[in-house]
Design a protein around this motif. Sequence first.
Motif, short mmCIF file in Angstrom:
data_model
loop_
_atom_site.label_atom_id
_atom_site.label_comp_id
_atom_site.label_asym_id
_atom_site.label_seq_id
_atom_site.Cartn_x
_atom_site.Cartn_y
_atom_site.Cartn_z
N ASN A 16 36.24 -2.10 19.19
CA ASN A 16 36.60 -2.58 20.52
C ASN A 16 36.02 -3.96 20.79
O ASN A 16 34.97 -4.32 20.26
N CYS A 17 36.71 -4.69 21.64
CA CYS A 17 36.30 -6.03 22.03
C CYS A 17 35.03 -5.95 22.88
O CYS A 17 35.00 -5.20 23.86
N SER A 19 34.02 -8.17 24.85
CA SER A 19 34.26 -8.88 26.11
C SER A 19 35.01 -8.03 27.14
O SER A 19 34.62 -7.95 28.29
N CYS A 20 36.13 -7.40 26.71
CA CYS A 20 36.96 -6.68 27.68
C CYS A 20 37.12 -5.20 27.36
O CYS A 20 37.68 -4.45 28.17
N SER A 22 39.06 -3.79 25.06
CA SER A 22 40.32 -3.44 24.40
C SER A 22 40.10 -3.31 22.90
O SER A 22 39.13 -3.84 22.36
N CYS A 67 41.39 -9.92 19.74
CA CYS A 67 41.75 -9.20 20.96
C CYS A 67 42.98 -9.88 21.56
O CYS A 67 42.95 -11.07 21.86
N LYS A 69 44.19 -9.23 24.45
CA LYS A 69 44.06 -9.32 25.91
C LYS A 69 43.26 -10.56 26.35
O LYS A 69 43.71 -11.30 27.20
N CYS A 70 42.10 -10.78 25.73
CA CYS A 70 41.23 -11.88 26.21
C CYS A 70 41.08 -13.01 25.20
O CYS A 70 40.49 -14.04 25.51
N TYR A 72 39.34 -12.98 22.33
CA TYR A 72 38.12 -12.89 21.52
C TYR A 72 38.50 -12.62 20.07
O TYR A 72 39.46 -11.91 19.79
#
Length: 80
Positions: A16-17, A19-20, A22, A67, A69-70, A72
């Motif tokens: 998993n990331c 940062s967020c 995901s 990632c 989503k963000c 990363y």
Amino acid sequence: MGICPVCNGFEVVQTNCPSCGSELEESGRIMDYYDDYSPYMPIDQMKLEDGYPSDYEDGQCPHLYKCSKCGYDEVKFIQE
């Protein structure tokens, strides 16, 4: 020279990331992104030139995880 279980589809690494939260997507070997011809070069030769001294010595395959989503990204070393 070993066989990378991720490159060959024997194993899926899920992470998993930080940062967020995901799930990171596996995006292939990091050296495949260096230039147009990198994916076609011998793997051991690229390991000697990729800037990660331990990947050749320790039999590891550096993979890029991103990632969606963000944005990363990180390199994970997969044991061959």
